[in-house]
Scaffold this motif. Structure first.
Motif, PDB file in Angstrom:
ATOM      1  N   PHE A   1       0.792  -1.222   0.000  1.00 53.65           N
ATOM      2  CA  PHE A   1       0.000   0.000   0.000  1.00 53.65           C
ATOM      3  C   PHE A   1       0.825   1.273   0.000  1.00 53.65           C
ATOM      4  CE2 PHE A   1      -2.517  -3.367   1.856  1.00 53.65           C
ATOM      5  CZ  PHE A   1      -3.665  -3.291   1.073  1.00 53.65           C
ATOM      6  N   HIS A   2       2.127   1.175   0.015  1.00 53.15           N
ATOM      7  CA  HIS A   2       2.905   2.404   0.046  1.00 53.15           C
ATOM      8  C   HIS A   2       3.939   2.443  -1.075  1.00 53.15           C
ATOM      9  CE1 HIS A   2       5.866  -0.099   2.167  1.00 53.15           C
ATOM     10  NE2 HIS A   2       6.745   0.810   1.804  1.00 53.15           N
ATOM     11  N   VAL A   3       4.318   3.658  -1.403  1.00 49.85           N
ATOM     12  CA  VAL A   3       5.371   3.907  -2.375  1.00 49.85           C
ATOM     13  C   VAL A   3       6.503   4.590  -1.601  1.00 49.85           C
ATOM     14  CG1 VAL A   3       5.976   4.993  -4.561  1.00 49.85           C
ATOM     15  CG2 VAL A   3       3.622   4.220  -4.172  1.00 49.85           C
ATOM     16  N   ASP A   4       7.670   4.013  -1.633  1.00 55.50           N
ATOM     17  CA  ASP A   4       8.801   4.487  -0.831  1.00 55.50           C
ATOM     18  C   ASP A   4       9.250   5.898  -1.194  1.00 55.50           C
ATOM     19  OD1 ASP A   4       9.047   2.097   0.591  1.00 55.50           O
ATOM     20  OD2 ASP A   4      10.334   1.203  -0.940  1.00 55.50           O
ATOM     21  N   PRO A   5       9.780   6.604  -0.199  1.00 57.09           N
ATOM     22  CA  PRO A   5      10.410   7.893  -0.487  1.00 57.09           C
ATOM     23  C   PRO A   5      11.504   7.706  -1.539  1.00 57.09           C
ATOM     24  CG  PRO A   5      10.234   7.549   1.883  1.00 57.09           C
ATOM     25  CD  PRO A   5       9.849   6.262   1.230  1.00 57.09           C
ATOM     26  N   ASP A   6      11.629   8.669  -2.430  1.00 56.59           N
ATOM     27  CA  ASP A   6      12.662   8.692  -3.466  1.00 56.59           C
ATOM     28  C   ASP A   6      12.384   7.724  -4.622  1.00 56.59           C
ATOM     29  OD1 ASP A   6      14.872  10.197  -4.238  1.00 56.59           O
ATOM     30  OD2 ASP A   6      16.301   8.666  -3.580  1.00 56.59           O
ATOM     31  N   PHE A   7      11.200   7.054  -4.646  1.00 57.40           N
ATOM     32  CA  PHE A   7      10.858   6.195  -5.787  1.00 57.40           C
ATOM     33  C   PHE A   7      10.579   7.075  -6.992  1.00 57.40           C
ATOM     34  CE2 PHE A   7       7.687   4.437  -8.644  1.00 57.40           C
ATOM     35  CZ  PHE A   7       8.251   3.223  -8.971  1.00 57.40           C
ATOM     36  N   GLU A   8      10.996   6.606  -8.166  1.00 57.69           N
ATOM     37  CA  GLU A   8      10.740   7.338  -9.399  1.00 57.69           C
ATOM     38  C   GLU A   8      10.381   6.354 -10.505  1.00 57.69           C
ATOM     39  OE1 GLU A   8      13.046  10.575 -12.212  1.00 57.69           O
ATOM     40  OE2 GLU A   8      13.768  10.201 -10.194  1.00 57.69           O
ATOM     41  N   GLY A   9       9.257   6.586 -11.191  1.00 57.35           N
ATOM     42  CA  GLY A   9       8.845   5.749 -12.308  1.00 57.35           C
ATOM     43  C   GLY A   9       7.352   5.478 -12.292  1.00 57.35           C
ATOM     44  N   LYS A  10       6.921   4.610 -13.197  1.00 60.83           N
ATOM     45  CA  LYS A  10       5.523   4.192 -13.229  1.00 60.83           C
ATOM     46  C   LYS A  10       5.311   3.172 -12.120  1.00 60.83           C
ATOM     47  CE  LYS A  10       4.669   5.092 -18.076  1.00 60.83           C
ATOM     48  NZ  LYS A  10       3.944   4.649 -19.269  1.00 60.83           N
ATOM     49  N   LEU A  11       4.106   3.150 -11.572  1.00 54.67           N
ATOM     50  CA  LEU A  11       3.801   2.192 -10.507  1.00 54.67           C
ATOM     51  C   LEU A  11       3.267   0.902 -11.113  1.00 54.67           C
ATOM     52  CD1 LEU A  11       2.033   4.561  -7.965  1.00 54.67           C
ATOM     53  CD2 LEU A  11       4.372   3.701  -7.873  1.00 54.67           C
ATOM     54  N   LEU A  12       3.791  -0.216 -10.660  1.00 59.41           N
ATOM     55  CA  LEU A  12       3.316  -1.538 -11.041  1.00 59.41           C
ATOM     56  C   LEU A  12       2.773  -2.173  -9.772  1.00 59.41           C
ATOM     57  CD1 LEU A  12       3.154  -3.840 -13.173  1.00 59.41           C
ATOM     58  CD2 LEU A  12       5.361  -4.608 -12.291  1.00 59.41           C
ATOM     59  N   PHE A  13       1.497  -2.541  -9.788  1.00 57.54           N
ATOM     60  CA  PHE A  13       0.924  -3.157  -8.595  1.00 57.54           C
ATOM     61  C   PHE A  13      -0.011  -4.277  -9.001  1.00 57.54           C
ATOM     62  CE2 PHE A  13      -1.722   0.344  -9.800  1.00 57.54           C
ATOM     63  CZ  PHE A  13      -3.022  -0.022  -9.522  1.00 57.54           C
ATOM     64  N   SER A  14      -0.217  -5.211  -8.081  1.00 57.03           N
ATOM     65  CA  SER A  14      -1.052  -6.370  -8.382  1.00 57.03           C
ATOM     66  C   SER A  14      -2.381  -6.275  -7.643  1.00 57.03           C
ATOM     67  CB  SER A  14      -0.322  -7.673  -8.033  1.00 57.03           C
ATOM     68  OG  SER A  14       0.097  -7.665  -6.700  1.00 57.03           O
ATOM     69  N   VAL A  15      -3.396  -6.786  -8.313  1.00 57.42           N
ATOM     70  CA  VAL A  15      -4.744  -6.813  -7.748  1.00 57.42           C
ATOM     71  C   VAL A  15      -5.304  -8.225  -7.876  1.00 57.42           C
ATOM     72  CG1 VAL A  15      -5.251  -4.372  -8.174  1.00 57.42           C
ATOM     73  CG2 VAL A  15      -5.785  -6.048  -9.935  1.00 57.42           C
ATOM     74  N   TYR A  16      -6.253  -8.534  -7.022  1.00 57.72           N
ATOM     75  CA  TYR A  16      -6.900  -9.843  -7.006  1.00 57.72           C
ATOM     76  C   TYR A  16      -8.406  -9.624  -6.952  1.00 57.72           C
ATOM     77  CZ  TYR A  16      -8.447 -14.397  -5.259  1.00 57.72           C
ATOM     78  OH  TYR A  16      -9.079 -15.591  -5.095  1.00 57.72           O
ATOM     79  N   ASN A  17      -9.153 -10.351  -7.774  1.00 52.85           N
ATOM     80  CA  ASN A  17     -10.596 -10.263  -7.758  1.00 52.85           C
ATOM     81  C   ASN A  17     -11.128 -11.303  -6.759  1.00 52.85           C
ATOM     82  OD1 ASN A  17     -13.336 -10.144  -8.136  1.00 52.85           O
ATOM     83  ND2 ASN A  17     -13.294 -10.442 -10.348  1.00 52.85           N
ATOM     84  N   ALA A  18     -11.435 -10.827  -5.544  1.00 51.70           N
ATOM     85  CA  ALA A  18     -11.953 -11.711  -4.503  1.00 51.70           C
ATOM     86  C   ALA A  18     -13.482 -11.762  -4.517  1.00 51.70           C
ATOM     87  CB  ALA A  18     -11.485 -11.209  -3.127  1.00 51.70           C
ATOM     88  N   GLY A  19     -14.085 -11.064  -5.462  1.00 56.17           N
ATOM     89  CA  GLY A  19     -15.547 -11.038  -5.549  1.00 56.17           C
ATOM     90  C   GLY A  19     -16.086 -12.153  -6.414  1.00 56.17           C
ATOM     91  N   GLN A  20     -17.358 -12.079  -6.696  1.00 60.27           N
ATOM     92  CA  GLN A  20     -18.010 -13.095  -7.523  1.00 60.27           C
ATOM     93  C   GLN A  20     -18.340 -12.578  -8.906  1.00 60.27           C
ATOM     94  OE1 GLN A  20     -21.313 -14.650  -5.316  1.00 60.27           O
ATOM     95  NE2 GLN A  20     -20.053 -15.329  -3.635  1.00 60.27           N
ATOM     96  N   LEU A  21     -18.034 -11.309  -9.167  1.00 59.31           N
ATOM     97  CA  LEU A  21     -18.326 -10.704 -10.470  1.00 59.31           C
ATOM     98  C   LEU A  21     -17.075 -10.501 -11.265  1.00 59.31           C
ATOM     99  CD1 LEU A  21     -20.754  -7.877  -9.230  1.00 59.31           C
ATOM    100  CD2 LEU A  21     -21.396 -10.083 -10.212  1.00 59.31           C
ATOM    101  N   GLN A  22     -17.223 -10.516 -12.591  1.00 61.59           N
ATOM    102  CA  GLN A  22     -16.113 -10.171 -13.482  1.00 61.59           C
ATOM    103  C   GLN A  22     -15.917  -8.659 -13.360  1.00 61.59           C
ATOM    104  OE1 GLN A  22     -16.645 -10.066 -17.855  1.00 61.59           O
ATOM    105  NE2 GLN A  22     -15.247 -11.817 -17.807  1.00 61.59           N
ATOM    106  N   LEU A  23     -14.716  -8.224 -13.034  1.00 63.96           N
ATOM    107  CA  LEU A  23     -14.464  -6.788 -12.824  1.00 63.96           C
ATOM    108  C   LEU A  23     -13.653  -6.214 -13.962  1.00 63.96           C
ATOM    109  CD1 LEU A  23     -13.521  -6.896  -9.056  1.00 63.96           C
ATOM    110  CD2 LEU A  23     -15.671  -6.203 -10.041  1.00 63.96           C
ATOM    111  N   PHE A  24     -13.820  -4.927 -14.146  1.00 63.25           N
ATOM    112  CA  PHE A  24     -13.024  -4.197 -15.133  1.00 63.25           C
ATOM    113  C   PHE A  24     -12.557  -2.897 -14.532  1.00 63.25           C
ATOM    114  CE2 PHE A  24     -17.467  -3.306 -15.779  1.00 63.25           C
ATOM    115  CZ  PHE A  24     -17.522  -1.937 -15.801  1.00 63.25           C
TER     116      PHE A  24
END
Length: 125
Positions: A102-125
């Motif tokens: 949930f955090h981005v470190d001080p002095d980080f530079e660039g595009k953010l790459l993060f992962s998500v998980y669909n824990a629901g029962q619906l197809q999400l977009f």
């Protein structure tokens, strides 16, 4: 440590050039709303490759599946600040969970790459 409000976020972004490209209209509710970039990797992809997205593309994340998302914007976090990654509540309540941290470190530079998980029962977009 304190969270920044809209006015402080705007001042900090302008002073430190934190977000590129920057759009003042994206500062809302004490946050800067980043947008989805041009690539995504999904675990339900049969080809197991990075998918290139068009500007108006919609991605579908099946229930029980992961996706790696890349932001369109580049960020440059100052050395004396930390940023937080969150998902809008209307999407979160449908079951999409940020699983990369949930955090981005001080002095980080660039595009953010993060992962998500669909824990629901619906197809999400």
């Amino acid at each position: 440590m304190a969270f920044l409000g809209n006015k402080s976020i705007l001042e900090c972004i302008r002073k430190n050039e934190i977000v590129e490209p920057f759009d003042e209209k994206r500062v809302k509710n004490g946050a800067y709303e980043l947008s989805l970039g041009g690539q995504v990797f999904q675990t339900n992809s049969t080809l197991r490759e990075i998918k290139k997205l068009d500007i108006d593309s919609i991605i579908h994340i099946e229930p029980g599946q992961f996706a790696l998302l890349l932001t369109e914007e580049k960020v440059k976090i100052p050395k004396d600040k930390i940023a937080f990654i969150s998902i809008k509540s209307k999407i979160k309540f449908k079951g999409l969970v940020n699983v990369s941290g949930f955090h981005v470190d001080p002095d980080f530079e660039g595009k953010l790459l993060f992962s998500v998980y669909n824990a629901g029962q619906l197809q999400l977009f």
